[in-house]
Scaffold this motif. Sequence first.
Motif, short mmCIF file in Angstrom:
data_model
loop_
_atom_site.label_atom_id
_atom_site.label_comp_id
_atom_site.label_asym_id
_atom_site.label_seq_id
_atom_site.Cartn_x
_atom_site.Cartn_y
_atom_site.Cartn_z
N TRP A 70 0.83 -1.21 0.00
CA TRP A 70 0.00 0.00 0.00
C TRP A 70 0.86 1.26 0.00
N ILE A 71 1.98 1.20 0.71
CA ILE A 71 2.91 2.34 0.72
C ILE A 71 3.43 2.59 -0.69
N ALA A 72 3.83 1.52 -1.39
CA ALA A 72 4.34 1.67 -2.75
C ALA A 72 3.27 2.25 -3.67
N LEU A 73 2.02 1.81 -3.50
CA LEU A 73 0.94 2.33 -4.33
C LEU A 73 0.73 3.83 -4.07
N VAL A 74 0.67 4.21 -2.81
CA VAL A 74 0.51 5.62 -2.47
C VAL A 74 1.73 6.43 -2.94
N ALA A 75 2.92 5.87 -2.77
CA ALA A 75 4.14 6.55 -3.22
C ALA A 75 4.10 6.76 -4.73
N GLY A 76 3.69 5.74 -5.47
CA GLY A 76 3.59 5.88 -6.93
C GLY A 76 2.62 6.96 -7.34
N LEU A 77 1.47 6.99 -6.68
CA LEU A 77 0.49 8.04 -6.97
C LEU A 77 1.04 9.41 -6.59
N ALA A 78 1.78 9.47 -5.48
CA ALA A 78 2.39 10.73 -5.07
C ALA A 78 3.39 11.21 -6.12
N PHE A 79 4.18 10.29 -6.65
CA PHE A 79 5.16 10.68 -7.67
C PHE A 79 4.47 11.17 -8.94
N LEU A 80 3.35 10.56 -9.30
CA LEU A 80 2.58 11.09 -10.44
C LEU A 80 2.10 12.50 -10.13
N GLY A 81 1.68 12.72 -8.89
CA GLY A 81 1.28 14.07 -8.47
C GLY A 81 2.44 15.04 -8.52
N PHE A 82 3.64 14.59 -8.09
CA PHE A 82 4.82 15.46 -8.15
C PHE A 82 5.13 15.84 -9.59
N GLY A 83 4.91 14.88 -10.52
CA GLY A 83 5.13 15.16 -11.93
C GLY A 83 4.18 16.25 -12.43
N ILE A 181 7.75 8.38 -14.58
CA ILE A 181 8.38 7.07 -14.71
C ILE A 181 8.55 6.42 -13.34
N CYS A 182 9.06 7.20 -12.37
CA CYS A 182 9.23 6.66 -11.01
C CYS A 182 7.88 6.27 -10.42
N GLY A 183 6.87 7.10 -10.63
CA GLY A 183 5.54 6.81 -10.10
C GLY A 183 4.94 5.55 -10.69
N LEU A 184 5.04 5.39 -12.01
CA LEU A 184 4.51 4.19 -12.65
C LEU A 184 5.25 2.94 -12.20
N TRP A 185 6.55 3.05 -12.04
CA TRP A 185 7.36 1.93 -11.57
C TRP A 185 6.89 1.49 -10.17
N LEU A 186 6.70 2.46 -9.27
CA LEU A 186 6.24 2.13 -7.91
C LEU A 186 4.84 1.52 -7.94
N ILE A 187 3.97 2.04 -8.79
CA ILE A 187 2.60 1.50 -8.87
C ILE A 187 2.63 0.06 -9.38
N LEU A 188 3.46 -0.22 -10.39
CA LEU A 188 3.57 -1.59 -10.91
C LEU A 188 4.11 -2.54 -9.84
N GLU A 189 5.09 -2.09 -9.06
CA GLU A 189 5.62 -2.91 -7.96
C GLU A 189 4.53 -3.16 -6.91
N ALA A 190 3.74 -2.13 -6.62
CA ALA A 190 2.68 -2.28 -5.61
C ALA A 190 1.62 -3.25 -6.08
N VAL A 191 1.21 -3.12 -7.33
CA VAL A 191 0.19 -4.03 -7.86
C VAL A 191 0.69 -5.47 -7.83
N ALA A 192 1.95 -5.67 -8.19
CA ALA A 192 2.52 -7.01 -8.17
C ALA A 192 2.54 -7.57 -6.74
N GLU A 193 2.82 -6.72 -5.76
CA GLU A 193 2.88 -7.18 -4.37
C GLU A 193 1.50 -7.40 -3.78
N LEU A 194 0.52 -6.60 -4.19
CA LEU A 194 -0.81 -6.70 -3.61
C LEU A 194 -1.66 -7.80 -4.27
N THR A 195 -1.24 -8.30 -5.44
CA THR A 195 -2.04 -9.33 -6.09
C THR A 195 -1.51 -10.71 -5.85
#
Length: 195
Positions: A70-83, A181-195
Amino acid sequence: MEGFLVALAVSFGVIFVAELGDKSQLMALTFATRFRPVPVLIGITVATAVVHLASVAIGVGVGAALPTGWIALVAGLAFLGFGAWTLRGDKLTEEERRKAERSQRSAVVTVGVAFFLAELGDKTMLATVTLATQYGWFGTWLGSTLGMVAADALAILLGRYLGRKLPERTIRYGAAVLFAICGLWLILEAVAELT
């Protein structure tokens, strides 16, 4: 040691890019027109080290309390927001410019206090919190501090030259793409971990 180096490198790169075109760089350039570069860099370094130490502490606390997926998912979304925030750009307000120009106190104290206040809640602080949830605290703190100081030193030493040669839009778009790119990478890692 490998974890430290990864945290150092990632944090340095992310914060360096985040700082490009940020109002802190504009403040550094403004202070450099009034004071010698070394005291300006010392003030920036002290303020950044303190703010980013607090940011890392918050990030480590959050990281210990929440599941990493969940942290990785939120972090990925945050990075998209930073972008998106980076695309919007940052401007130095007239009040901030006047404060930088009229200050009569010691350059280190003046710059340090101004940068400390400017960085509270800024995207580099929030990015450091986010990075600290994923990486070791010391490497993240050191890398984020060095990344910001390096970006602001660049503004002081080369800002005028680069400002004439490299369009602000190019810098802003490049930084936004790296955040995405960093945000999408974190989101992909989060999805892989949460599924």
